[in-house]
Scaffold this active site. Structure first.
Site, PDB file in Angstrom:
ATOM      1  N   ASP A 138     -11.394 -21.472   5.696  1.00 23.24           N
ATOM      2  CA  ASP A 138     -10.920 -20.112   6.012  1.00 23.24           C
ATOM      3  C   ASP A 138      -9.433 -20.145   6.359  1.00 23.24           C
ATOM      4  O   ASP A 138      -8.668 -19.248   5.997  1.00 23.24           O
ATOM      5  CB  ASP A 138     -11.729 -19.566   7.201  1.00 23.24           C
ATOM      6  CG  ASP A 138     -11.729 -18.050   7.283  1.00 23.24           C
ATOM      7  OD1 ASP A 138     -11.098 -17.399   6.438  1.00 23.24           O
ATOM      8  OD2 ASP A 138     -12.365 -17.507   8.209  1.00 23.24           O
ATOM      9  N   HIS A 154     -11.544 -13.198  14.233  1.00 24.53           N
ATOM     10  CA  HIS A 154     -10.121 -13.255  13.903  1.00 24.53           C
ATOM     11  C   HIS A 154      -9.355 -12.594  15.046  1.00 24.53           C
ATOM     12  O   HIS A 154      -9.910 -11.782  15.791  1.00 24.53           O
ATOM     13  CB  HIS A 154      -9.872 -12.582  12.550  1.00 24.53           C
ATOM     14  CG  HIS A 154     -10.392 -13.404  11.408  1.00 24.53           C
ATOM     15  ND1 HIS A 154      -9.571 -14.095  10.555  1.00 24.53           N
ATOM     16  CD2 HIS A 154     -11.655 -13.679  11.002  1.00 24.53           C
ATOM     17  CE1 HIS A 154     -10.298 -14.750   9.673  1.00 24.53           C
ATOM     18  NE2 HIS A 154     -11.575 -14.513   9.911  1.00 24.53           N
ATOM     19  N   CYS A 207      -7.809 -13.545   5.540  1.00 20.21           N
ATOM     20  CA  CYS A 207      -8.671 -13.445   4.358  1.00 20.21           C
ATOM     21  C   CYS A 207      -7.886 -12.808   3.214  1.00 20.21           C
ATOM     22  O   CYS A 207      -7.196 -11.811   3.413  1.00 20.21           O
ATOM     23  CB  CYS A 207      -9.902 -12.604   4.675  1.00 20.21           C
ATOM     24  SG  CYS A 207     -10.972 -12.380   3.259  1.00 20.21           S
TER      25      CYS A 207
HETATM   26  C1  LIG Z   1     -17.737 -14.543  -6.299  1.00 27.81           C
HETATM   27  C2  LIG Z   1     -16.912 -14.492  -7.549  1.00 27.81           C
HETATM   28  C3  LIG Z   1     -16.934 -15.846  -8.230  1.00 27.81           C
HETATM   29  C4  LIG Z   1     -17.526 -13.472  -8.500  1.00 27.81           C
HETATM   30  O1  LIG Z   1     -16.574 -13.163  -9.492  1.00 27.81           O
HETATM   31  P1  LIG Z   1     -17.003 -12.401 -10.839  1.00 27.81           P
HETATM   32  O2  LIG Z   1     -15.769 -12.181 -11.629  1.00 27.81           O
HETATM   33  O3  LIG Z   1     -17.816 -11.213 -10.496  1.00 27.81           O
HETATM   34  O4  LIG Z   1     -17.931 -13.502 -11.490  1.00 27.81           O
HETATM   35  P2  LIG Z   1     -18.516 -13.647 -12.924  1.00 27.81           P
HETATM   36  O5  LIG Z   1     -19.881 -14.272 -12.735  1.00 27.81           O
HETATM   37  O6  LIG Z   1     -18.413 -12.360 -13.706  1.00 27.81           O
HETATM   38  O7  LIG Z   1     -17.548 -14.746 -13.603  1.00 27.81           O
HETATM   39  C5  LIG Z   1     -16.194 -14.453 -13.897  1.00 27.81           C
HETATM   40  C6  LIG Z   1     -15.434 -15.765 -14.023  1.00 27.81           C
HETATM   41  O8  LIG Z   1     -15.487 -16.474 -12.780  1.00 27.81           O
HETATM   42  C7  LIG Z   1     -16.120 -17.753 -12.969  1.00 27.81           C
HETATM   43  N1  LIG Z   1     -16.943 -18.043 -11.783  1.00 27.81           N
HETATM   44  C8  LIG Z   1     -17.987 -17.341 -11.319  1.00 27.81           C
HETATM   45  N2  LIG Z   1     -18.458 -17.910 -10.219  1.00 27.81           N
HETATM   46  C9  LIG Z   1     -17.707 -19.003  -9.996  1.00 27.81           C
HETATM   47  C10 LIG Z   1     -17.734 -19.984  -8.990  1.00 27.81           C
HETATM   48  N3  LIG Z   1     -18.630 -19.962  -7.987  1.00 27.81           N
HETATM   49  N4  LIG Z   1     -16.807 -20.955  -9.023  1.00 27.81           N
HETATM   50  C11 LIG Z   1     -15.884 -20.995 -10.009  1.00 27.81           C
HETATM   51  N5  LIG Z   1     -15.817 -20.074 -10.992  1.00 27.81           N
HETATM   52  C12 LIG Z   1     -16.733 -19.093 -10.979  1.00 27.81           C
HETATM   53  C13 LIG Z   1     -16.937 -17.602 -14.228  1.00 27.81           C
HETATM   54  O9  LIG Z   1     -17.181 -18.837 -14.831  1.00 27.81           O
HETATM   55  C14 LIG Z   1     -16.039 -16.719 -15.047  1.00 27.81           C
HETATM   56  O10 LIG Z   1     -14.983 -17.525 -15.556  1.00 27.81           O
HETATM   57  P3  LIG Z   1     -14.195 -17.169 -16.911  1.00 27.81           P
HETATM   58  O11 LIG Z   1     -15.257 -17.152 -17.970  1.00 27.81           O
HETATM   59  O12 LIG Z   1     -13.576 -15.833 -16.700  1.00 27.81           O
HETATM   60  O13 LIG Z   1     -13.187 -18.292 -17.034  1.00 27.81           O
HETATM   61  C15 LIG Z   1     -15.453 -14.077  -7.253  1.00 27.81           C
HETATM   62  O14 LIG Z   1     -15.482 -12.760  -6.789  1.00 27.81           O
HETATM   63  C16 LIG Z   1     -14.779 -14.937  -6.235  1.00 27.81           C
HETATM   64  O15 LIG Z   1     -14.557 -16.115  -6.444  1.00 27.81           O
HETATM   65  N6  LIG Z   1     -14.384 -14.341  -5.078  1.00 27.81           N
HETATM   66  C17 LIG Z   1     -13.682 -15.043  -4.036  1.00 27.81           C
HETATM   67  C18 LIG Z   1     -14.451 -14.907  -2.784  1.00 27.81           C
HETATM   68  C19 LIG Z   1     -13.782 -15.670  -1.653  1.00 27.81           C
HETATM   69  O16 LIG Z   1     -13.669 -16.877  -1.694  1.00 27.81           O
HETATM   70  N7  LIG Z   1     -13.373 -14.925  -0.613  1.00 27.81           N
HETATM   71  C20 LIG Z   1     -12.830 -15.516   0.558  1.00 27.81           C
HETATM   72  C21 LIG Z   1     -13.914 -16.165   1.384  1.00 27.81           C
HETATM   73  S1  LIG Z   1     -14.914 -14.980   2.314  1.00 27.81           S
HETATM   74  C22 LIG Z   1     -14.149 -14.959   3.811  1.00 27.81           C
HETATM   75  O17 LIG Z   1     -13.110 -15.540   3.962  1.00 27.81           O
HETATM   76  C23 LIG Z   1     -14.818 -14.272   4.926  1.00 27.81           C
HETATM   77  C24 LIG Z   1     -15.500 -15.259   5.899  1.00 27.81           C
HETATM   78  C25 LIG Z   1     -16.652 -15.994   5.246  1.00 27.81           C
HETATM   79  O18 LIG Z   1     -14.569 -16.241   6.340  1.00 27.81           O
HETATM   80  C26 LIG Z   1     -16.034 -14.552   7.129  1.00 27.81           C
HETATM   81  C27 LIG Z   1     -15.071 -13.517   7.683  1.00 27.81           C
HETATM   82  O19 LIG Z   1     -14.088 -13.841   8.312  1.00 27.81           O
HETATM   83  O20 LIG Z   1     -15.364 -12.371   7.414  1.00 27.81           O
END
Ligand SMILES: CC(C)(COP(=O)([O-])OP(=O)([O-])OC[C@H]1O[C@@H](n2cnc3c(N)ncnc32)[C@H](O)[C@@H]1OP(=O)([O-])[O-])[C@@H](O)C(=O)NCCC(=O)NCCSC(=O)C[C@@](C)(O)CC(=O)[O-]
Length: 302
Positions: free
Chosen positions: A16, A209, A240
């Site tokens: 994070d 946070h 984030c």
């Molecule tokens: C969730 C997705 C992947 C959906 O993303 P999407 O575009 O809806 O996914 P998709 O299934 O349609 O796939 C699109 C492309 O992403 C690839 N893909 C699909 N899944 C994966 C994967 N797992 N790893 C690597 N690649 C992936 C997939 O292969 C494809 O690649 P392309 O054909 O275009 O080259 C996207 O929205 C994403 O990566 N989001 C980022 C989310 C993130 O990391 N956010 C920050 C963390 S959350 C946070 O910080 C909050 C927390 C937890 O700390 C608590 C708080 O404080 O609130």
């Protein structure tokens, strides 16, 4: 007021904390940070995430970090997995715990993981089932449990709803996250009480946070309810990518100082933790976000 006698902290700094850094942080630096955290006595570390590198480029080195770190017995290493693709990549690196991450806010769910809350649960269900079949622990992060950057205040009923969905798919424990740091003690307590409708007190952690400087107050308010699991980032790293303006997690050093001051055991060596925070702050080229670290470093300098 009686507080828990022991608190367990998950340092989420490597994940994070660093995910939002604009400049690439070398894998070797992340590995060294994990090493320093475990040397300081952290027994739970959130290392990385298996998400799209197009969405969060900083976590693209997940394999290198997980493969490169020297595992220490008794330390639990967790990673974020939003879907089966992420899980399948993560499992090759043998995490001890995977984290599915949802939101109490529809708008945040869409911005963060590109799907509705209901769709997210459909994606998480096979991930949770696969992890449990493989003997990997499962945590559920619940974002925006107090406020959302797009929707404003979030009612406790929506937190209860998400917690119920997480419980329904077999998530073992959940984080009550104040993603944008807008919470105040009574609001945070309401979010925790809503979560306690579905999870026991041992399965609930606080993730605050510090955007509005309320995170330590919210930690204390959570302790009052009996919560004894918390997440924080060394040096207060973080923010984030989908919550503009949100600052880092509460600094682990500040939480540890508070807890030790209350006579609560954490198993963490504050001096070594300050060293770990100093290391990563120097690597990032800016002062630590921890007030305790800055005070202790000034004292050391005499
Ligand atoms: C969730 C997705 C992947 C959906 O993303 P999407 O575009 O809806 O996914 P998709 O299934 O349609 O796939 C699109 C492309 O992403 C690839 N893909 C699909 N899944 C994966 C994967 N797992 N790893 C690597 N690649 C992936 C997939 O292969 C494809 O690649 P392309 O054909 O275009 O080259 C996207 O929205 C994403 O990566 N989001 C980022 C989310 C993130 O990391 N956010 C920050 C963390 S959350 C946070 O910080 C909050 C927390 C937890 O700390 C608590 C708080 O404080 O609130």
């Amino acid at each position: 007021m009686s507080y828990p006698s022991r608190v367990q902290i998950i340092d989420v700094g490597p994940r994070d904390g660093l995910q939002n850094e604009k400049q690439p942080v070398p894998a070797a630096v992340k590995i060294e940070l994990v090493q320093r955290l475990q040397t300081a006595g952290l027994t739970e570390i959130e290392v990385t995430s298996y998400v799209s590198p197009k969405w969060v480029p900083q976590m693209a080195d997940n394999h290198a970090v997980m493969q490169g770190m020297a595992r220490q017995a008794g330390v639990r290493y967790s990673v974020l997995t939003p879907n089966l693709k992420g899980y399948e990549a993560a499992v090759l690196d043998q995490p001890d715990e995977i984290v599915v991450f949802g939101a109490a806010s529809e708008a945040f769910s869409q911005r963060n993981i590109n799907c509705s809350i209901a769709e997210s649960i459909e994606r998480f269900a096979p991930v949770v089932a696969a992890a449990k079949a493989a003997g990997i622990a499962v945590r559920g992060a619940m974002s925006c449990t107090v406020g959302c950057p797009y929707e404003g205040d979030i009612a406790p009923e929506r937190v209860a709803y998400l917690a119920g969905l997480m419980k329904g798919i077999g998530v073992e424990r959940v984080d009550v996250a104040d993603t944008i740091g807008v919470g105040t003690p009574r609001k945070v307590q309401a979010a925790i009480e809503a979560t306690l409708q579905h999870f026991g007190i041992n399965q609930v952690s606080g993730h605050f946070h510090d955007t509005y400087g309320q995170a330590l107050s919210n930690t204390l308010a959570s302790l009052e309810l009996g919560v004894w699991n918390f997440q924080s980032s060394v040096a207060g790293l973080g923010g984030c990518p989908y919550a503009k303006g949100a600052t880092g997690n509460v600094a682990t050093e500040d939480v540890v100082y508070l807890l030790h001051g209350l006579g609560i055991d954490t198993g963490i060596d504050l001096d070594a933790l300050v060293d770990a925070g100093q290391y990563i702050s120097e690597q990032l080229g800016r002062p630590s976000g921890s007030r305790v670290a800055r005070a202790l470093l000034a004292k050391r300098a005499g």
